[in-house]
Motif scaffolding. Structure first.
Motif, mmCIF file in Angstrom:
data_model
loop_
_atom_site.group_PDB
_atom_site.id
_atom_site.type_symbol
_atom_site.label_atom_id
_atom_site.label_comp_id
_atom_site.label_asym_id
_atom_site.label_seq_id
_atom_site.Cartn_x
_atom_site.Cartn_y
_atom_site.Cartn_z
ATOM 1 N N SER A 140 -39.553 -79.471 84.434
ATOM 2 C CA SER A 140 -39.199 -80.856 84.758
ATOM 3 C C SER A 140 -40.396 -81.593 85.342
ATOM 4 C CB SER A 140 -38.016 -80.897 85.726
ATOM 5 O OG SER A 140 -38.320 -80.275 86.959
ATOM 6 N N ILE A 141 -41.167 -80.923 86.196
ATOM 7 C CA ILE A 141 -42.363 -81.548 86.754
ATOM 8 C C ILE A 141 -43.424 -81.724 85.673
ATOM 9 C CG2 ILE A 141 -44.248 -81.219 88.396
ATOM 10 C CD1 ILE A 141 -42.218 -79.957 90.298
ATOM 11 N N ALA A 142 -43.569 -80.738 84.790
ATOM 12 C CA ALA A 142 -44.522 -80.860 83.682
ATOM 13 C C ALA A 142 -44.175 -82.034 82.783
ATOM 14 C CB ALA A 142 -44.560 -79.560 82.879
ATOM 15 N N ALA A 143 -42.874 -82.233 82.518
ATOM 16 C CA ALA A 143 -42.454 -83.347 81.658
ATOM 17 C C ALA A 143 -42.824 -84.685 82.277
ATOM 18 C CB ALA A 143 -40.952 -83.271 81.410
ATOM 19 N N ALA A 144 -42.619 -84.812 83.596
ATOM 20 C CA ALA A 144 -43.009 -86.052 84.273
ATOM 21 C C ALA A 144 -44.517 -86.252 84.171
ATOM 22 C CB ALA A 144 -42.557 -86.014 85.732
ATOM 23 N N GLY A 145 -45.281 -85.163 84.288
ATOM 24 C CA GLY A 145 -46.725 -85.255 84.113
ATOM 25 C C GLY A 145 -47.112 -85.654 82.707
ATOM 26 N N GLU A 146 -46.396 -85.124 81.710
ATOM 27 C CA GLU A 146 -46.680 -85.497 80.326
ATOM 28 C C GLU A 146 -46.378 -86.971 80.076
ATOM 29 O OE1 GLU A 146 -46.325 -81.354 77.833
ATOM 30 O OE2 GLU A 146 -44.650 -82.779 77.709
ATOM 31 N N ALA A 147 -45.345 -87.489 80.728
ATOM 32 C CA ALA A 147 -45.048 -88.915 80.597
ATOM 33 C C ALA A 147 -46.184 -89.757 81.176
ATOM 34 C CB ALA A 147 -43.733 -89.246 81.288
#
Length: 461
Positions: A44-51
């Motif tokens: 979930s944190i990685a996805a926010a970073g990818e955004a």
């Protein structure tokens, strides 16, 4: 597919993030759980970073690298603050918690004063300073769980009966939530492409985020946005309606103003803030904003380019769509606490080791908001997103964990950020950032502070 990859794939798809090389994941170990909670935290944190990386790419073409530390990600799913010479207040009200009923278990959530009053009223117990857990336990033991859950809800409170995953899957609300997307998204023709600079170091600098949320999912999302430079303005109600219990955690990098939406002038002020915002994150139940004259069509009329993100507890369809709920309650309802009880051979509900539904939903909300901002940069469109804690529970349900996985070693000095944070309550250390985008960690412009100390206006307008 490994749990981390499965979680990240579903969040990417829901937020319409581009396919890209997998982020670099470091750190070993897991949180002790029947579910893959550590993988959910890291994904979930990685996805926010990818955004964030996609937003940078929308202005600068090349997307920067994303790195996530699964150990620190898991720790950020707990308290992030380590006070120096003072103590954090107790996170739970004195009578909140799990209680045995005649036929099972129920959880009462009483952190909000009006929720405590409602639960004790349903039980026929006076709400006084002398009220103790033993009094509540004796009263709860006389009830069937489902009947008490209904009585507390009818009184305006918040409670959850312990159900199994199978029972939840067969429940009308469980069926409804399982059919909902992780993120429901609508796109609206906006005024024009945004002219934000989107710097690589602080890509949300100058972005105005209106935060109308309470513990914990929404504030987690807006805390993340503040960590990349957004001007986050929390709108809190007067103290007679809500007492914030986790300000030390959730006001980091934000300003907070008080508006009483029972008053016409304050509702008008909120309308002006919406008209001037870039992002609005709200956790009002069902049609509450409609009742204030601030329904979706009105918000869109006020601000056609707005990125509008809504979250709730039990989903947006089905008989419980407007029901009050929090992470611990949804864990009881959806079978998570019962699965933990069976997996570990316990004789009482065994929830996740952290409030993972809240935190994961928060990072999913942040991902959605940033994805919406990237859409503004590309073509000027506004967007609206909806998600829920119960839908995040569906995401987690599909990924169990081998309980023999090695657990994290105890926290050390290297897990903490080097600088002292001078919070309103005293000096403290935060956890080190679990995420870097182009090797830049999340960081905040000012420390955590009390509720209601700012004016309800945007900076630099």
């Amino acid at each position: 597919m490994p749990p981390f990859d499965a979680f990240l794939s579903e969040i990417r798809k829901a937020a319409r993030l581009s396919d890209r090389p997998a982020p670099t994941v470091t750190g070993s170990g897991t949180l002790p759980s029947a579910y893959a909670v550590t993988d959910l935290a890291a994904a979930s944190i990685a996805a926010a970073g990818e955004a964030i990386a996609e937003l940078i790419a929308a202005r600068h073409d090349a997307a920067p690298a994303v790195d996530v530390d699964r150990r620190l990600a898991s720790f950020w799913y707990k308290s992030s603050l380590r006070p120096d010479g003072w103590e954090l207040p107790a996170p739970w009200d004195s009578v909140a918690g799990d209680y045995a009923t005649k036929d099972g278990w129920i959880r009462l959530h009483t952190n909000a004063p009006h929720h405590r009053i409602a639960a004790l009223k349903a039980l026929g117990i006076p709400d006084t300073a002398e009220t103790e857990r033993a009094d509540v336990a004796a009263a709860v033991a006389k009830w069937n769980a489902a009947e008490l859950e209904g009585a507390v809800i009818a009184a305006g409170g918040c409670a959850g009966e312990l159900r199994s995953s199978a029972a939840w899957a067969a429940h009308p609300q469980g069926k409804a939530v399982a059919e909902e997307p992780l993120l429901c998204r609508e796109t609206f023709s906006g005024p024009s492409p945004a002219n934000w600079e989107v710097s690589r170091a602080r890509p949300l600098d100058g972005i105005r985020v209106l935060d109308l949320t309470r513990v914990l999912a929404g504030p987690t999302a807006t805390r993340f946005l503040a960590g990349y430079g957004a001007d986050v303005l929390r709108i809190d109600p007067p103290a007679d309606l809500w007492v914030e219990a986790l300000a030390e955690e959730m006001t980091l990098g934000k300003r907070s103003a008080i508006l009483d939406l029972r008053k016409g002038a304050d509702r008008q002020r909120l309308k002006q803030l919406i008209a001037e915002a870039d992002v609005m994150v709200h956790g009002y139940r069902g049609d509450a904003l409609d009742g204030l004259g601030l329904g979706a069509s009105e918000r869109r009329s006020l601000n056609p380019g707005l990125v509008d993100v809504a979250l709730c507890a039990y989903g947006w369809t089905g008989p419980w769509a407007g029901r009050r709920g929090f992470d611990s309650i949804v864990q009881m309802s959806s079978g998570i606490a019962e699965t933990g009880m069976r997996r570990y051979g316990k004789d009482k509900p065994t929830p996740l080791p952290v409030q993972a539904l809240d935190y994961a939903t928060g990072f999913i909300v942040a991902t959605a908001a940033i994805s919406g901002l990237a859409e503004r940069v590309r073509n000027g469109d506004g967007s609206a997103f909806r998600t829920s804690l119960a839908r995040t529970a569906v995401l987690l349900e599909g990924q169990k964990q081998n309980t023999d996985e090695p657990q994290f070693s105890p926290e050390t000095e290297t897990d903490l950020a080097p600088d002292i944070e001078e919070t309103h309550w005293g000096p403290a250390r935060r956890l080190a950032s679990a995420l870097t985008v182009s090797r830049v960690p999340v960081s905040w412009d000012f420390p955590a502070g009390p509720i209601g100390t700012s004016e309800p206006v945007w900076q630099n307008l």
